[in-house]
Scaffold this motif. Sequence first.
Motif, PDB file in Angstrom:
ATOM      1  N   ARG A   1      48.425  38.587  51.192  1.00  0.00           N
ATOM      2  CA  ARG A   1      49.824  38.384  50.828  1.00  0.00           C
ATOM      3  C   ARG A   1      49.970  38.948  49.425  1.00  0.00           C
ATOM      4  NH1 ARG A   1      50.963  32.519  51.073  1.00  0.00           N
ATOM      5  NH2 ARG A   1      51.257  32.944  53.273  1.00  0.00           N
ATOM      6  N   LEU A   2      50.906  39.864  49.248  1.00  0.00           N
ATOM      7  CA  LEU A   2      51.125  40.501  47.951  1.00  0.00           C
ATOM      8  C   LEU A   2      52.266  39.805  47.222  1.00  0.00           C
ATOM      9  CD1 LEU A   2      50.879  44.197  49.175  1.00  0.00           C
ATOM     10  CD2 LEU A   2      49.054  42.743  48.243  1.00  0.00           C
ATOM     11  N   LEU A   3      52.081  39.622  45.917  1.00  0.00           N
ATOM     12  CA  LEU A   3      53.058  38.907  45.101  1.00  0.00           C
ATOM     13  C   LEU A   3      53.451  39.734  43.889  1.00  0.00           C
ATOM     14  CD1 LEU A   3      51.060  35.566  45.143  1.00  0.00           C
ATOM     15  CD2 LEU A   3      52.972  36.145  46.626  1.00  0.00           C
ATOM     16  N   ASP A   4      54.708  39.565  43.443  1.00  0.00           N
ATOM     17  CA  ASP A   4      55.133  40.238  42.221  1.00  0.00           C
ATOM     18  C   ASP A   4      54.766  39.387  41.014  1.00  0.00           C
ATOM     19  OD1 ASP A   4      57.113  38.248  41.935  1.00  0.00           O
ATOM     20  OD2 ASP A   4      58.749  39.572  42.538  1.00  0.00           O
ATOM     21  N   ALA A   5      55.156  39.829  39.828  1.00  0.00           N
ATOM     22  CA  ALA A   5      54.774  39.136  38.591  1.00  0.00           C
ATOM     23  C   ALA A   5      55.328  37.713  38.514  1.00  0.00           C
ATOM     24  CB  ALA A   5      55.220  39.942  37.382  1.00  0.00           C
ATOM     25  N   SER A   6      56.441  37.446  39.207  1.00  0.00           N
ATOM     26  CA  SER A   6      57.018  36.101  39.190  1.00  0.00           C
ATOM     27  C   SER A   6      56.404  35.195  40.254  1.00  0.00           C
ATOM     28  CB  SER A   6      58.533  36.182  39.399  1.00  0.00           C
ATOM     29  OG  SER A   6      58.833  36.524  40.747  1.00  0.00           O
ATOM     30  N   GLY A   7      55.533  35.757  41.106  1.00  0.00           N
ATOM     31  CA  GLY A   7      54.911  34.978  42.169  1.00  0.00           C
ATOM     32  C   GLY A   7      55.646  35.059  43.492  1.00  0.00           C
ATOM     33  N   ALA A   8      56.703  35.858  43.541  1.00  0.00           N
ATOM     34  CA  ALA A   8      57.458  36.015  44.789  1.00  0.00           C
ATOM     35  C   ALA A   8      56.707  36.951  45.730  1.00  0.00           C
ATOM     36  CB  ALA A   8      58.845  36.574  44.498  1.00  0.00           C
ATOM     37  N   GLU A   9      56.749  36.622  47.016  1.00  0.00           N
ATOM     38  CA  GLU A   9      56.069  37.443  48.018  1.00  0.00           C
ATOM     39  C   GLU A   9      56.776  38.783  48.176  1.00  0.00           C
ATOM     40  OE1 GLU A   9      54.502  37.225  52.643  1.00  0.00           O
ATOM     41  OE2 GLU A   9      55.334  35.426  51.700  1.00  0.00           O
ATOM     42  N   LEU A  10      55.980  39.828  48.274  1.00  0.00           N
ATOM     43  CA  LEU A  10      56.492  41.181  48.465  1.00  0.00           C
ATOM     44  C   LEU A  10      56.287  41.624  49.908  1.00  0.00           C
ATOM     45  CD1 LEU A  10      54.919  42.792  45.289  1.00  0.00           C
ATOM     46  CD2 LEU A  10      57.353  42.336  45.659  1.00  0.00           C
ATOM     47  N   ASP A  11      57.217  42.400  50.413  1.00  0.00           N
ATOM     48  CA  ASP A  11      57.061  43.024  51.721  1.00  0.00           C
ATOM     49  C   ASP A  11      56.265  44.305  51.500  1.00  0.00           C
ATOM     50  OD1 ASP A  11      57.289  44.455  54.111  1.00  0.00           O
ATOM     51  OD2 ASP A  11      59.412  43.961  54.366  1.00  0.00           O
ATOM     52  N   PRO A  12      55.081  44.430  52.108  1.00  0.00           N
ATOM     53  CA  PRO A  12      54.277  45.641  51.904  1.00  0.00           C
ATOM     54  C   PRO A  12      55.045  46.932  52.201  1.00  0.00           C
ATOM     55  CG  PRO A  12      52.982  43.991  53.034  1.00  0.00           C
ATOM     56  CD  PRO A  12      54.397  43.471  52.973  1.00  0.00           C
ATOM     57  N   ALA A  13      55.960  46.896  53.157  1.00  0.00           N
ATOM     58  CA  ALA A  13      56.752  48.093  53.480  1.00  0.00           C
ATOM     59  C   ALA A  13      57.577  48.537  52.281  1.00  0.00           C
ATOM     60  CB  ALA A  13      57.644  47.831  54.691  1.00  0.00           C
ATOM     61  N   ASP A  14      58.047  47.591  51.463  1.00  0.00           N
ATOM     62  CA  ASP A  14      58.812  47.941  50.262  1.00  0.00           C
ATOM     63  C   ASP A  14      57.946  48.662  49.239  1.00  0.00           C
ATOM     64  OD1 ASP A  14      61.060  46.784  51.369  1.00  0.00           O
ATOM     65  OD2 ASP A  14      60.851  44.900  50.265  1.00  0.00           O
TER      66      ASP A  14
ATOM     67  N   GLY B   1      54.044  47.752  42.133  1.00  0.00           N
ATOM     68  CA  GLY B   1      54.773  46.527  41.828  1.00  0.00           C
ATOM     69  C   GLY B   1      54.113  45.224  42.200  1.00  0.00           C
ATOM     70  N   ALA B   2      52.969  45.259  42.874  1.00  0.00           N
ATOM     71  CA  ALA B   2      52.266  44.010  43.172  1.00  0.00           C
ATOM     72  C   ALA B   2      51.492  43.579  41.928  1.00  0.00           C
ATOM     73  CB  ALA B   2      51.316  44.195  44.350  1.00  0.00           C
ATOM     74  N   ALA B   3      51.562  42.305  41.597  1.00  0.00           N
ATOM     75  CA  ALA B   3      50.856  41.781  40.431  1.00  0.00           C
ATOM     76  C   ALA B   3      49.638  40.947  40.835  1.00  0.00           C
ATOM     77  CB  ALA B   3      51.799  40.933  39.584  1.00  0.00           C
ATOM     78  N   SER B   4      49.679  40.373  42.045  1.00  0.00           N
ATOM     79  CA  SER B   4      48.569  39.552  42.510  1.00  0.00           C
ATOM     80  C   SER B   4      48.524  39.571  44.030  1.00  0.00           C
ATOM     81  CB  SER B   4      48.699  38.115  41.987  1.00  0.00           C
ATOM     82  OG  SER B   4      49.888  37.514  42.465  1.00  0.00           O
TER      83      SER B   4
ATOM     84  N   LEU C   1      45.844  41.438  39.972  1.00  0.00           N
ATOM     85  CA  LEU C   1      45.350  42.784  40.264  1.00  0.00           C
ATOM     86  C   LEU C   1      45.096  43.597  39.005  1.00  0.00           C
ATOM     87  CD1 LEU C   1      47.655  43.716  43.281  1.00  0.00           C
ATOM     88  CD2 LEU C   1      45.325  42.807  43.329  1.00  0.00           C
ATOM     89  N   SER C   2      45.602  43.130  37.866  1.00  0.00           N
ATOM     90  CA  SER C   2      45.420  43.860  36.617  1.00  0.00           C
ATOM     91  C   SER C   2      43.966  43.844  36.181  1.00  0.00           C
ATOM     92  CB  SER C   2      46.286  43.223  35.531  1.00  0.00           C
ATOM     93  OG  SER C   2      46.092  43.887  34.307  1.00  0.00           O
ATOM     94  N   ALA C   3      43.494  44.975  35.664  1.00  0.00           N
ATOM     95  CA  ALA C   3      42.107  45.081  35.218  1.00  0.00           C
ATOM     96  C   ALA C   3      41.865  44.315  33.921  1.00  0.00           C
ATOM     97  CB  ALA C   3      41.740  46.554  35.027  1.00  0.00           C
ATOM     98  N   SER C   4      42.926  43.982  33.205  1.00  0.00           N
ATOM     99  CA  SER C   4      42.752  43.304  31.913  1.00  0.00           C
ATOM    100  C   SER C   4      42.650  41.809  32.048  1.00  0.00           C
ATOM    101  CB  SER C   4      43.897  43.653  30.969  1.00  0.00           C
ATOM    102  OG  SER C   4      45.135  43.282  31.533  1.00  0.00           O
TER     103      SER C   4
END
Length: 74
Positions: A10-23, A52-55, A71-74
Amino acid sequence: MTSPTGWTWRLLDASGAELDPADLDVEVPVEDAQAEAESWLGEHWRTLLERGAASATLLRGDAVVYGPMGLSAS
């Protein structure tokens, strides 16, 4: 919808909202084994981050196995 025993992300943006992989113009596979799913993320995390995926959260079927992990390397 994931299969009852398949492993996927499940991919999430920086706010923790789920992302649609197609987007993000990606297709997140449903794998037969945890190691295969983890390998896929290891190969694609940079692209996911750039789009745009953060986690990501690992799922087996609909159950959370672990995550979200950044997902960030830092």
